[in-house]
Enzyme design. Structure first.
Site, short mmCIF file in Angstrom:
data_model
loop_
_atom_site.label_atom_id
_atom_site.label_comp_id
_atom_site.label_asym_id
_atom_site.label_seq_id
_atom_site.Cartn_x
_atom_site.Cartn_y
_atom_site.Cartn_z
N HIS A 62 0.85 -1.20 0.00
CA HIS A 62 0.00 0.00 0.00
C HIS A 62 0.88 1.24 0.00
CE1 HIS A 62 0.93 -0.72 4.21
NE2 HIS A 62 0.43 0.45 4.57
N ASP A 66 5.92 4.22 5.14
CA ASP A 66 6.84 3.22 5.69
C ASP A 66 6.92 1.94 4.85
OD1 ASP A 66 4.20 2.76 6.51
OD2 ASP A 66 4.79 1.72 8.34
N HIS A 67 6.16 1.90 3.77
CA HIS A 67 6.20 0.73 2.89
C HIS A 67 6.69 1.06 1.48
CE1 HIS A 67 4.00 -2.03 5.65
NE2 HIS A 67 3.66 -0.87 6.17
N ASP A 215 -0.44 -4.22 5.82
CA ASP A 215 -1.05 -3.87 7.10
C ASP A 215 -2.54 -4.23 7.02
OD1 ASP A 215 1.44 -2.69 7.38
OD2 ASP A 215 0.69 -0.70 7.77
N HIS A 273 6.51 -6.33 11.42
CA HIS A 273 5.90 -4.99 11.47
C HIS A 273 5.62 -4.57 12.92
CE1 HIS A 273 3.05 -1.66 10.56
NE2 HIS A 273 3.72 -1.59 9.43
#
Length: 319
Positions: A62, A66-67, A215, A273
Site C-alpha cells: 500500500h 513506511d512501505h 497492514d 511490522h
C-alpha cells in the site's frame, strides 16, 4: 538457487538503528522478489549482500510511507551500479503506484536505462494472479486497512514426480521434447495411443505456499485466503493491551495475528511490522508470548532483520 526468504526489515512507521522497515525478499531459483520497500531498504539489502540488480519484481502492499519511500532509491541505483539490467523491472501495487513512481522519476530527473512494467491492482477487479511462470505464481489478496492495501501470496507450483525411464522405454516413448512434454504435465500421442503423465511420472511434490500479510485489521475472509499455507509472515504491530488502538488503526495485535493463523491452520508463522514503541528485546519477546498464548500449538517466531529462511520439504528452516 533454491527457495529462500530473507527478512530485510521488521519495523513499522519509522526505521530504528537496529530495525529497518518491514520488507521481505524471496529468492527462487535465481529470481528475486521484494515485498515492500520502505526507507532504508537499500541499506539493509547492502548489509545482507543482496544485489538490487537481481530483483525481478517489487510488490508494494500500500502507499503509506513506511512501505514505499525506499522504492525510488532502488529504482535509481539499478541504473548506477556499473551494470545494465538485462530485463525489465516489474513493480506491482494498488492503484497509484505508477503515478507515484513516474512522478518522482520525472521530478527528480532520475536516470534510468531499463524498462519498468507496472502492474496496478484494482482490488476485486484485477486478475488475482499478478505474476506466473512454469514454477511459481504470485497472487494478491485484499486486506483491511485505512487505504487500499493488499497482501501477497507466493505459491510454488507442484513439482512433477520422478520420470520412469523403464516405463517410457516399454511404451516406446522417444527421447527428447516428447518426454519433456510429459514432465510438463501434458498428454502425448505415441503410435496412436494417448499417454498421460500419471502413467510415467511418480507422485508429484506439493509446492510450498508463503504469504506476506501487512497492514491489516482482523477480518474473516483473510483466513480462507491463507488456509493451510506453509509459512505466513504477518504483522504483529501491537501488544494485546492496545487492541482498541489496533482496531481503530486497522492493525493487528500479537494475539490477533495468532488467532488468524490458528484458524487458517498455517504450518509456520513469522511475526513482523513491530511498532516503533517496542525498542527492547523483551518487548518483542512479550509479543511472541502473547501470540503463543493464543495459539500454543502453532510454530510461531519473531522475524528479525537479517534472518534467512531456507525451504526444507514442507517447511522453512531458520538460519
Amino acid at each position: 538457487m533454491g527457495f529462500n526468504i530473507n527478512i530485510i526489515g521488521t519495523g513499522g512507521t519509522r526505521p530504528l538503528h537496529n530495525r529497518y522497515l518491514s520488507s521481505v525478499l524471496i529468492e527462487y531459483d535465481g529470481d528475486n522478489f521484494l515485498f515492500d520497500c520502505g526507507e532504508g531498504t537499500q541499506m539493509s539489502l547492502r548489509k545482507q549482500k543482496i544485489s538490487w540488480q537481481k530483483i525481478k519484481m517489487i510488490c508494494i502492499t500500500h502507499l503509506h510511507a513506511d512501505h514505499i519511500t525506499g522504492l525510488l532509491g532502488i529504482v535509481m541505483l539499478m541504473s548506477q551500479s556499473g551494470e545494465t539490467r538485462k530485463e525489465p523491472l516489474i513493480i506491482a501495487g494498488p492503484v497509484g503506484i505508477k503515478n507515484y513512481t513516474q512522478a518522482n522519476i520525472n521530478m527528480l530527473k532520475i536516470y534510468k536505462n531499463y524498462e519498468i512494467i507496472y502492474k496496478e491492482i484494482i482490488i476485486d477487479k484485477t486478475e488475482k494472479i499478478i505474476y506466473e511462470d512454469k514454477t511459481k505464481k504470485i497472487e494478491y489478496t485484499k486486506l483491511k486497512h485505512s487505504i487500499e492495501c493488499v497482501g501477497y501470496l507466493f505459491i510454488e507450483k507442484d513439482k512433477p514426480g520422478k520420470f520412469n525411464t523403464e516405463k517410457a522405454e516399454e511404451l516406446n516413448i522417444p527421447k527428447g521434447p516428447i518426454r519433456k512434454a510429459l514432465q510438463d504435465g501434458k498428454e502425448i500421442l505415441v503410435n496412436g495411443k494417448i499417454i498421460k503423465p500419471s502413467e510415467i511420472l511418480g507422485k508429484s511434490k506439493k509446492g510450498l505456499k508463503v504469504a506476506y500479510i501487512t497492514d491489516t485489521g482482523y477480518f474473516k475472509e483473510l483466513i480462507q485466503q491463507i488456509k493451510n499455507f506453509n509459512l505466513v509472515i504477518i504483522e504483529s504491530t501491537f501488544k494485546n493491551e492496545l487492541k482498541k488502538e489496533a482496531d481503530k488503526k486497522l492493525h493487528l495485535t500479537a494475539g490477533g495475528a495468532a488467532n488468524i493463523v490458528k484458524q487458517a491452520k498455517v504450518l509456520q508463522t513469522g511475526l513482523i511490522h513491530f511498532s516503533e514503541r517496542y525498542t527492547l528485546r523483551k518487548d518483542l519477546e512479550n509479543l511472541l508470548k502473547e501470540a503463543k498464548l493464543e495459539h500454543p500449538d502453532g510454530e510461531i517466531f519473531l522475524t528479525r532483520d537479517g534472518m534467512r529462511l531456507e525451504a526444507n520439504k514442507n517447511n522453512f528452516i531458520i538460519k
